[in-house]
Design a protein around this motif. Structure first.
Motif, PDB file in Angstrom:
ATOM      1  N   UNK A  37     -48.302  58.667  31.099  1.00 36.44           N
ATOM      2  CA  UNK A  37     -47.407  58.748  29.957  1.00 36.44           C
ATOM      3  C   UNK A  37     -45.947  58.619  30.386  1.00 36.44           C
ATOM      4  N   UNK A  38     -45.579  59.303  31.436  1.00 37.79           N
ATOM      5  CA  UNK A  38     -44.214  59.271  31.949  1.00 37.79           C
ATOM      6  C   UNK A  38     -43.835  57.847  32.386  1.00 37.79           C
ATOM      7  N   UNK A  39     -44.747  57.184  33.090  1.00 33.49           N
ATOM      8  CA  UNK A  39     -44.474  55.819  33.577  1.00 33.49           C
ATOM      9  C   UNK A  39     -44.357  54.826  32.427  1.00 33.49           C
ATOM     10  N   UNK A  40     -45.250  54.913  31.443  1.00 30.89           N
ATOM     11  CA  UNK A  40     -45.189  53.991  30.311  1.00 30.89           C
ATOM     12  C   UNK A  40     -43.890  54.201  29.537  1.00 30.89           C
ATOM     13  N   UNK A  41     -43.490  55.437  29.333  1.00 30.34           N
ATOM     14  CA  UNK A  41     -42.211  55.705  28.653  1.00 30.34           C
ATOM     15  C   UNK A  41     -41.043  55.091  29.419  1.00 30.34           C
ATOM     16  N   UNK A  42     -41.057  55.223  30.753  1.00 31.20           N
ATOM     17  CA  UNK A  42     -39.991  54.653  31.581  1.00 31.20           C
ATOM     18  C   UNK A  42     -39.985  53.135  31.480  1.00 31.20           C
ATOM     19  N   UNK A  43     -41.168  52.522  31.510  1.00 34.31           N
ATOM     20  CA  UNK A  43     -41.249  51.057  31.392  1.00 34.31           C
ATOM     21  C   UNK A  43     -40.690  50.579  30.053  1.00 34.31           C
ATOM     22  N   UNK A  44     -40.922  51.351  28.996  1.00 35.98           N
ATOM     23  CA  UNK A  44     -40.352  51.008  27.693  1.00 35.98           C
ATOM     24  C   UNK A  44     -38.831  51.182  27.702  1.00 35.98           C
ATOM     25  N   UNK A  45     -38.360  52.308  28.209  1.00 37.84           N
ATOM     26  CA  UNK A  45     -36.921  52.586  28.236  1.00 37.84           C
ATOM     27  C   UNK A  45     -36.159  51.547  29.057  1.00 37.84           C
ATOM     28  N   UNK A  46     -36.759  51.085  30.151  1.00 40.14           N
ATOM     29  CA  UNK A  46     -36.081  50.123  31.018  1.00 40.14           C
ATOM     30  C   UNK A  46     -36.249  48.684  30.533  1.00 40.14           C
ATOM     31  N   UNK A  47     -36.959  48.492  29.431  1.00 42.33           N
ATOM     32  CA  UNK A  47     -37.066  47.171  28.836  1.00 42.33           C
ATOM     33  C   UNK A  47     -38.161  46.275  29.390  1.00 42.33           C
ATOM     34  N   UNK A  48     -39.042  46.803  30.236  1.00 41.46           N
ATOM     35  CA  UNK A  48     -40.159  45.999  30.733  1.00 41.46           C
ATOM     36  C   UNK A  48     -41.148  45.711  29.612  1.00 41.46           C
ATOM     37  N   UNK A  49     -41.305  46.665  28.717  1.00 42.60           N
ATOM     38  CA  UNK A  49     -42.166  46.489  27.545  1.00 42.60           C
ATOM     39  C   UNK A  49     -41.238  46.254  26.360  1.00 42.60           C
ATOM     40  N   UNK A  50     -41.230  45.030  25.870  1.00 41.52           N
ATOM     41  CA  UNK A  50     -40.330  44.663  24.766  1.00 41.52           C
ATOM     42  C   UNK A  50     -40.771  45.339  23.481  1.00 41.52           C
ATOM     43  N   UNK A  51     -42.051  45.192  23.132  1.00 44.12           N
ATOM     44  CA  UNK A  51     -42.612  45.867  21.968  1.00 44.12           C
ATOM     45  C   UNK A  51     -44.123  45.728  22.027  1.00 44.12           C
ATOM     46  N   UNK A  52     -44.805  46.568  21.271  1.00 46.81           N
ATOM     47  CA  UNK A  52     -46.253  46.513  21.192  1.00 46.81           C
ATOM     48  C   UNK A  52     -46.618  46.061  19.784  1.00 46.81           C
ATOM     49  N   UNK A  53     -47.502  45.065  19.702  1.00 49.73           N
ATOM     50  CA  UNK A  53     -47.821  44.455  18.418  1.00 49.73           C
ATOM     51  C   UNK A  53     -49.319  44.222  18.296  1.00 49.73           C
ATOM     52  N   UNK A  54     -49.745  43.931  17.080  1.00 48.89           N
ATOM     53  CA  UNK A  54     -51.114  43.483  16.838  1.00 48.89           C
ATOM     54  C   UNK A  54     -51.078  41.965  16.713  1.00 48.89           C
ATOM     55  N   UNK A  55     -51.914  41.268  17.459  1.00 50.56           N
ATOM     56  CA  UNK A  55     -52.017  39.816  17.353  1.00 50.56           C
ATOM     57  C   UNK A  55     -53.100  39.494  16.331  1.00 50.56           C
ATOM     58  N   UNK A  56     -52.714  38.808  15.287  1.00 49.20           N
ATOM     59  CA  UNK A  56     -53.636  38.506  14.199  1.00 49.20           C
ATOM     60  C   UNK A  56     -54.400  37.223  14.468  1.00 49.20           C
ATOM     61  N   UNK A  57     -55.564  37.118  13.887  1.00 49.17           N
ATOM     62  CA  UNK A  57     -56.375  35.909  13.977  1.00 49.17           C
ATOM     63  C   UNK A  57     -55.925  34.968  12.862  1.00 49.17           C
ATOM     64  N   UNK A  58     -55.265  33.844  13.214  1.00 41.10           N
ATOM     65  CA  UNK A  58     -54.706  32.955  12.188  1.00 41.10           C
ATOM     66  C   UNK A  58     -55.724  32.476  11.156  1.00 41.10           C
ATOM     67  N   UNK A  59     -56.948  32.178  11.591  1.00 41.23           N
ATOM     68  CA  UNK A  59     -57.939  31.653  10.645  1.00 41.23           C
ATOM     69  C   UNK A  59     -58.352  32.706   9.615  1.00 41.23           C
ATOM     70  N   UNK A  60     -58.279  33.971   9.958  1.00 34.84           N
ATOM     71  CA  UNK A  60     -58.671  35.043   9.034  1.00 34.84           C
ATOM     72  C   UNK A  60     -57.623  35.277   7.947  1.00 34.84           C
ATOM     73  N   UNK A  61     -56.370  34.994   8.269  1.00 33.15           N
ATOM     74  CA  UNK A  61     -55.304  35.244   7.298  1.00 33.15           C
ATOM     75  C   UNK A  61     -54.776  33.952   6.680  1.00 33.15           C
TER      76      UNK A  61
END
Length: 153
Positions: A37-61
Motif C-alpha cells: 500500500x505504501x509503495x503504490x501510494x508513493x508511485x501515484x504521488x510521484x506520477x509513475x501511475x497517471x490514473x487507473x481506468x476501466x478499459x471498455x470493450x468497443x463492440x459492446x458499447x
C-alpha cells in the motif's frame, strides 16, 4: 526516486490488472500488505501511475469508428503547435494526439460514432482551421492488437 525491483513488479502487476485488492497485489509481488500500500501510494504521488481506468470493450458499447489521422500544419512554430494541441485536448473525440518528427506534424486517434460525425468533426477541427495544410484519414476496419502496457526495463 529511481524504480527498484519491487516498484517494477508492482507496476507490471498493476498494468495487467489495477482492480486487484491490496492484499492480492501484495501476495503477487511477495511483500506485506502495508508495504504494498505504501509503495503504490508513493508511485501515484510521484506520477509513475497517471490514473487507473476501466478499459471498455468497443463492440459492446457500439463505439463507432476509429480514425487515424495524419495532419500537417502550414506553420510549425511553437505557438502554432501549442495552439493546435490545445484545440485537440479540448475535443472529446480526439483520444490521442502525437506531435511527431519526420512526415506529418501530428498523428491523431479519433473515436466517432458515425461517418457523418467524422465529416462534421473534420470540418470543425481541420477544414475550417487556417493553419492546417494537409489531412489524411484512415478508418480502422479491424483491430488485431490493442494494449496499454508499457515495458518496464
Amino acid at each position: 526516486m529511481p524504480l527498484d525491483e519491487l516498484d517494477k513488479r508492482l507496476l507490471n502487476q498493476l498494468q495487467d490488472n489495477c482492480d486487484l485488492s491490496n492484499q492480492d497485489l501484495a501476495e503477487l509481488v511477495h511483500v506485506s500488505a502495508p508495504t504494498c500500500l505504501r509503495r503504490v501510494r508513493r508511485l501515484k504521488q510521484e506520477g509513475y501511475i497517471r490514473k487507473q481506468v476501466a478499459l471498455l470493450e468497443p463492440s459492446k458499447i457500439q463505439a463507432g469508428l476509429t480514425v487515424i489521422v495524419e495532419l500537417t500544419l502550414d506553420q510549425q512554430g511553437a505557438e502554432h503547435v501549442d495552439e493546435f494541441e490545445r484545440r485537440m485536448q479540448s475535443e472529446s473525440a480526439v483520444q490521442q494526439c502525437y506531435h511527431v518528427a519526420t512526415g506529418p506534424d501530428f498523428i491523431l486517434i479519433l473515436y466517432v460514432p458515425t461517418m457523418q460525425a467524422y465529416h462534421e468533426l473534420a470540418h470543425q477541427l481541420f477544414s475550417s482551421h487556417r493553419n492546417v495544410r494537409n489531412v489524411r484519414s484512415f478508418f480502422s476496419v479491424h483491430q488485431s492488437k490493442f494494449d496499454t502496457r508499457y515495458p518496464i526495463p
